[in-house]
Motif scaffolding. Structure first.
Motif, PDB file in Angstrom:
ATOM      1  N   ASP A  63      -4.831   4.315  -3.522  1.00 34.12           N
ATOM      2  CA  ASP A  63      -3.196   3.980  -3.695  1.00 34.12           C
ATOM      3  C   ASP A  63      -3.025   2.650  -2.698  1.00 34.12           C
ATOM      4  OD1 ASP A  63      -0.667   4.323  -5.286  1.00 34.12           O
ATOM      5  OD2 ASP A  63       0.031   4.318  -3.120  1.00 34.12           O
ATOM      6  N   THR A  64      -3.552   2.924  -1.462  1.00 37.50           N
ATOM      7  CA  THR A  64      -3.601   1.538  -0.554  1.00 37.50           C
ATOM      8  C   THR A  64      -4.156   0.393  -0.909  1.00 37.50           C
ATOM      9  OG1 THR A  64      -3.410   3.343   1.255  1.00 37.50           O
ATOM     10  CG2 THR A  64      -3.808   0.897   1.882  1.00 37.50           C
ATOM     11  N   TYR A  65      -5.239   0.522  -1.522  1.00 36.39           N
ATOM     12  CA  TYR A  65      -6.007  -0.646  -2.182  1.00 36.39           C
ATOM     13  C   TYR A  65      -5.179  -1.456  -3.126  1.00 36.39           C
ATOM     14  CZ  TYR A  65      -9.754  -3.509  -3.935  1.00 36.39           C
ATOM     15  OH  TYR A  65     -10.615  -4.446  -4.325  1.00 36.39           O
ATOM     16  N   LEU A  66      -4.574  -0.552  -4.099  1.00 35.65           N
ATOM     17  CA  LEU A  66      -4.042  -1.110  -5.159  1.00 35.65           C
ATOM     18  C   LEU A  66      -2.671  -1.752  -4.685  1.00 35.65           C
ATOM     19  CD1 LEU A  66      -4.336   1.838  -7.738  1.00 35.65           C
ATOM     20  CD2 LEU A  66      -5.523  -0.502  -7.688  1.00 35.65           C
ATOM     21  N   TYR A  67      -2.028  -1.165  -3.600  1.00 32.96           N
ATOM     22  CA  TYR A  67      -0.819  -1.641  -3.118  1.00 32.96           C
ATOM     23  C   TYR A  67      -1.009  -3.112  -2.485  1.00 32.96           C
ATOM     24  CZ  TYR A  67       3.346  -2.132   0.094  1.00 32.96           C
ATOM     25  OH  TYR A  67       4.273  -2.434   0.604  1.00 32.96           O
ATOM     26  N   TYR A  68      -2.175  -3.227  -1.636  1.00 29.34           N
ATOM     27  CA  TYR A  68      -2.344  -4.567  -1.015  1.00 29.34           C
ATOM     28  C   TYR A  68      -3.092  -5.536  -1.956  1.00 29.34           C
ATOM     29  CZ  TYR A  68      -0.441  -2.946   3.266  1.00 29.34           C
ATOM     30  OH  TYR A  68       0.489  -2.512   4.168  1.00 29.34           O
ATOM     31  N   SER A  69      -3.764  -4.998  -2.931  1.00 30.42           N
ATOM     32  CA  SER A  69      -4.050  -5.881  -4.103  1.00 30.42           C
ATOM     33  C   SER A  69      -3.025  -6.549  -4.753  1.00 30.42           C
ATOM     34  CB  SER A  69      -4.994  -5.192  -5.201  1.00 30.42           C
ATOM     35  OG  SER A  69      -6.003  -4.811  -4.624  1.00 30.42           O
ATOM     36  N   ARG A  70      -1.889  -5.919  -4.977  1.00 32.68           N
ATOM     37  CA  ARG A  70      -0.708  -6.381  -5.672  1.00 32.68           C
ATOM     38  C   ARG A  70      -0.083  -7.416  -4.503  1.00 32.68           C
ATOM     39  NH1 ARG A  70      -0.058  -1.254  -7.658  1.00 32.68           N
ATOM     40  NH2 ARG A  70       1.240  -0.658  -5.792  1.00 32.68           N
ATOM     41  N   LYS A  71       0.121  -6.895  -3.314  1.00 36.65           N
ATOM     42  CA  LYS A  71       0.780  -7.758  -2.417  1.00 36.65           C
ATOM     43  C   LYS A  71       0.214  -8.984  -1.926  1.00 36.65           C
ATOM     44  CE  LYS A  71       4.412  -5.585  -0.797  1.00 36.65           C
ATOM     45  NZ  LYS A  71       5.832  -6.012  -0.780  1.00 36.65           N
ATOM     46  N   SER A  72      -1.308  -8.816  -2.111  1.00 34.75           N
ATOM     47  CA  SER A  72      -2.054 -10.188  -1.686  1.00 34.75           C
ATOM     48  C   SER A  72      -1.600 -11.475  -2.631  1.00 34.75           C
ATOM     49  CB  SER A  72      -3.440 -10.010  -1.939  1.00 34.75           C
ATOM     50  OG  SER A  72      -3.842  -9.777  -3.362  1.00 34.75           O
ATOM     51  N   TYR A  73      -1.399 -11.105  -3.807  1.00 28.02           N
ATOM     52  CA  TYR A  73      -1.170 -12.432  -4.915  1.00 28.02           C
ATOM     53  C   TYR A  73       0.215 -12.737  -4.481  1.00 28.02           C
ATOM     54  CZ  TYR A  73      -5.560 -11.443  -7.028  1.00 28.02           C
ATOM     55  OH  TYR A  73      -6.963 -11.337  -7.167  1.00 28.02           O
ATOM     56  N   GLU A  74       1.046 -11.780  -4.136  1.00 26.91           N
ATOM     57  CA  GLU A  74       2.664 -12.572  -3.650  1.00 26.91           C
ATOM     58  C   GLU A  74       2.467 -13.309  -2.294  1.00 26.91           C
ATOM     59  OE1 GLU A  74       5.217  -9.131  -3.406  1.00 26.91           O
ATOM     60  OE2 GLU A  74       4.597  -8.114  -5.175  1.00 26.91           O
ATOM     61  N   TRP A  75       1.857 -12.706  -1.313  1.00 23.04           N
ATOM     62  CA  TRP A  75       1.693 -13.180  -0.368  1.00 23.04           C
ATOM     63  C   TRP A  75       0.845 -14.550  -0.137  1.00 23.04           C
ATOM     64  CZ3 TRP A  75       0.285  -8.473   3.408  1.00 23.04           C
ATOM     65  CH2 TRP A  75       1.433  -7.668   3.252  1.00 23.04           C
ATOM     66  N   ILE A  76      -0.228 -14.521  -0.769  1.00 24.06           N
ATOM     67  CA  ILE A  76      -0.896 -15.919  -0.704  1.00 24.06           C
ATOM     68  C   ILE A  76      -0.412 -17.167  -1.310  1.00 24.06           C
ATOM     69  CG2 ILE A  76      -1.969 -15.704  -3.296  1.00 24.06           C
ATOM     70  CD1 ILE A  76      -3.909 -16.377  -0.014  1.00 24.06           C
ATOM     71  N   VAL A  77       0.759 -16.760  -2.233  1.00 30.88           N
ATOM     72  CA  VAL A  77       1.621 -18.166  -2.663  1.00 30.88           C
ATOM     73  C   VAL A  77       2.846 -18.353  -1.905  1.00 30.88           C
ATOM     74  CG1 VAL A  77       0.689 -18.028  -5.029  1.00 30.88           C
ATOM     75  CG2 VAL A  77       2.539 -16.677  -4.315  1.00 30.88           C
ATOM     76  N   GLN A  78       3.259 -17.278  -1.303  1.00 34.19           N
ATOM     77  CA  GLN A  78       4.300 -17.275  -0.351  1.00 34.19           C
ATOM     78  C   GLN A  78       4.277 -17.793   0.970  1.00 34.19           C
ATOM     79  OE1 GLN A  78       6.014 -13.291   0.044  1.00 34.19           O
ATOM     80  NE2 GLN A  78       7.776 -14.010   1.402  1.00 34.19           N
ATOM     81  N   TYR A  79       3.053 -17.664   1.733  1.00 33.52           N
ATOM     82  CA  TYR A  79       3.070 -18.266   2.920  1.00 33.52           C
ATOM     83  C   TYR A  79       1.681 -19.264   3.129  1.00 33.52           C
ATOM     84  CZ  TYR A  79       5.229 -13.743   4.192  1.00 33.52           C
ATOM     85  OH  TYR A  79       6.003 -12.802   4.108  1.00 33.52           O
ATOM     86  N   PRO A  80       1.736 -20.200   3.988  1.00 36.85           N
ATOM     87  CA  PRO A  80       0.611 -21.179   4.285  1.00 36.85           C
ATOM     88  C   PRO A  80      -0.443 -20.429   4.582  1.00 36.85           C
ATOM     89  CG  PRO A  80       2.641 -21.789   5.438  1.00 36.85           C
ATOM     90  CD  PRO A  80       2.962 -20.456   4.741  1.00 36.85           C
ATOM     91  N   LEU A  81      -1.618 -20.714   4.445  1.00 42.58           N
ATOM     92  CA  LEU A  81      -2.791 -20.183   4.889  1.00 42.58           C
ATOM     93  C   LEU A  81      -2.971 -19.614   6.189  1.00 42.58           C
ATOM     94  CD1 LEU A  81      -5.655 -22.351   2.974  1.00 42.58           C
ATOM     95  CD2 LEU A  81      -4.313 -20.162   2.213  1.00 42.58           C
ATOM     96  N   GLN A  82      -2.698 -20.260   7.043  1.00 41.86           N
ATOM     97  CA  GLN A  82      -2.621 -19.714   8.609  1.00 41.86           C
ATOM     98  C   GLN A  82      -1.518 -18.538   8.504  1.00 41.86           C
ATOM     99  OE1 GLN A  82      -1.983 -22.979   7.690  1.00 41.86           O
ATOM    100  NE2 GLN A  82      -0.362 -23.544   9.014  1.00 41.86           N
ATOM    101  N   ASP A  83      -0.546 -18.728   8.065  1.00 41.94           N
ATOM    102  CA  ASP A  83       0.494 -17.507   8.102  1.00 41.94           C
ATOM    103  C   ASP A  83      -0.201 -16.274   7.551  1.00 41.94           C
ATOM    104  OD1 ASP A  83       1.999 -19.150   9.751  1.00 41.94           O
ATOM    105  OD2 ASP A  83       3.386 -19.713   8.091  1.00 41.94           O
ATOM    106  N   TYR A  84      -0.842 -16.462   6.457  1.00 43.28           N
ATOM    107  CA  TYR A  84      -1.479 -15.424   5.456  1.00 43.28           C
ATOM    108  C   TYR A  84      -2.218 -14.837   6.103  1.00 43.28           C
ATOM    109  CZ  TYR A  84      -3.742 -13.122   1.802  1.00 43.28           C
ATOM    110  OH  TYR A  84      -4.171 -12.082   0.951  1.00 43.28           O
ATOM    111  N   LEU A  85      -3.145 -15.501   6.816  1.00 43.16           N
ATOM    112  CA  LEU A  85      -4.220 -14.838   7.525  1.00 43.16           C
ATOM    113  C   LEU A  85      -3.599 -13.908   8.766  1.00 43.16           C
ATOM    114  CD1 LEU A  85      -6.980 -17.409   7.888  1.00 43.16           C
ATOM    115  CD2 LEU A  85      -7.013 -15.261   6.515  1.00 43.16           C
ATOM    116  N   ALA A  86      -2.780 -14.719   9.411  1.00 44.93           N
ATOM    117  CA  ALA A  86      -2.155 -13.775  10.550  1.00 44.93           C
ATOM    118  C   ALA A  86      -1.229 -12.565  10.063  1.00 44.93           C
ATOM    119  CB  ALA A  86      -0.669 -14.576  11.118  1.00 44.93           C
ATOM    120  N   LYS A  87      -0.922 -12.677   8.881  1.00 45.64           N
ATOM    121  CA  LYS A  87      -0.302 -11.350   8.410  1.00 45.64           C
ATOM    122  C   LYS A  87      -1.334 -10.337   7.825  1.00 45.64           C
ATOM    123  CE  LYS A  87       3.592 -10.026   5.220  1.00 45.64           C
ATOM    124  NZ  LYS A  87       4.199  -9.634   6.219  1.00 45.64           N
TER     125      LYS A  87
END
Length: 333
Positions: A223-247
């Motif tokens: 369930d954790t894997y699925l949760y962050y699979s969904r979050k990853s596609y939200e965050w990757i377009v929401q944050y600049p790359l350096q902010d994404y990696l920091a997150k």
């Protein structure tokens, strides 16, 4: 006292004690054994141990009187069957587990039938709480067995065996219901919702003491894997790359603590599981995004360097007062 006690005869007495205590599952006041009954089940000794008085809930004023009254040797089938020439330690251990499981099947499962969602959760919490009260007595009946035989044979303690006797049949019948409610609560806590952590962790720790903990671990990791699979596609377009990696780094640190807490595992285990369940889907989204956008190696290298410099700068300014998020994991300490 030297007469050989057959297992059938001795266990009949102990089984009566366990069945009597099982009334606590349904909040029946008659489930508490009396002092005389407890002495009949408990290990052979010259005085009644003080911790029995504590378990039975008697005030200090009665303790001394009882210690004097019962200073002579008293009969104990559990101790006798454990130390006589033909001892029955393994038989008692196996029967202890089987009798508890029979009580759970007869008295717990019917209460959980046809309940869903919050009603199921509340009933599960109640029955587990009552069961814990029950095993505080029943483990005392075989305390000598727990201290000697179980330790010597490196078997699960009587409390752990009793936890398996509860959660094994409950999971067999209600695997989906239990997984759904626990995973929902974990997701709600992760998202900042108000969750009663005492109730949640009471159930989680009980499961982790039982032999069904591998089922829980698999469900939480998936369930954790699925949760962050969904979050990853939200965050990757929401944050600049350096902010994404920091997150990503911040999330991995938080989720490692969360997995350690929920699954009652070591820091090393938590770190390994977090790499699979959190870091993997987040970094996969990062790699897919950079390939899709045709972002070159020099840009990626600069992105990593920017994140590294930013993290070092933040660490240099970190103070005990404002650098730690004490609220987020106060319930995990």
């Amino acid at each position: 006292m030297n007469e050989h006690l057959r297992f059938e005869d001795g266990w009949k007495i102990l089984e009566q004690g366990i069945v009597k205590c099982s009334k606590l599952l349904e909040d029946c006041p008659g489930g508490r054994p009396t002092v005389n009954e407890y002495m009949n089940y408990y290990e052979y000794a010259s005085i009644l141990p003080l911790h029995i008085m504590h378990v039975l809930g008697y005030p200090h004023g009665i303790k001394n009187l009882l210690l004097i009254i019962h200073s002579s040797m008293f009969s104990s089938c559990a101790y006798r069957m454990a130390v006589q020439k033909d001892q029955y330690c393994q038989e008692m251990y196996n029967s202890y587990k089987a009798t508890h499981e029979s009580c759970v099947c007869a008295m717990v499962l019917p209460h959980l039938m046809h309940k869903q969602g919050d009603l199921f959760w509340r009933e599960l919490v109640k029955m587990w709480s009552n069961y814990c009260a029950m095993i505080r007595f029943t483990t005392g009946f075989l305390a000598y067995l727990d201290r000697c035989f179980v330790t010597h044979k490196k078997l699960p303690s009587l409390e752990d065996a009793a936890a398996t006797s509860f959660f094994s049949p409950v999971f067999s019948y209600f695997n989906n219901e239990i997984s759904d409610v626990l995973l929902t609560l974990i997701r709600q806590e992760r998202d900042g919702c108000n969750v009663d952590m005492n109730l949640l962790m009471g159930i989680m720790r009980g499961i982790c003491r039982s032999e069904v903990k591998t089922k829980l671990r698999s469900a939480v990791i998936q369930d954790t894997y699925l949760y962050y699979s969904r979050k990853s596609y939200e965050w990757i377009v929401q944050y600049p790359l350096q902010d994404y990696l920091a997150k990503v780094q911040e999330t991995v640190q938080k989720e490692t603590k969360r997995l350690i807490h929920y699954l009652c595992i070591s820091e090393e285990e938590g770190s390994g599981l977090c790499l699979k369940a959190v870091s993997a889907p987040l970094m996969q989204a990062y790699e897919n995004y950079t390939k899709e956008k045709h972002i070159g190696g020099q840009v990626l290298l600069q992105t990593y360097k920017t994140v590294e410099d930013d993290l070092l700068d933040r660490c240099s300014r970190l103070t005990i007062d404002n650098g730690l998020d004490n609220n987020s994991f106060s319930h995990m300490e």
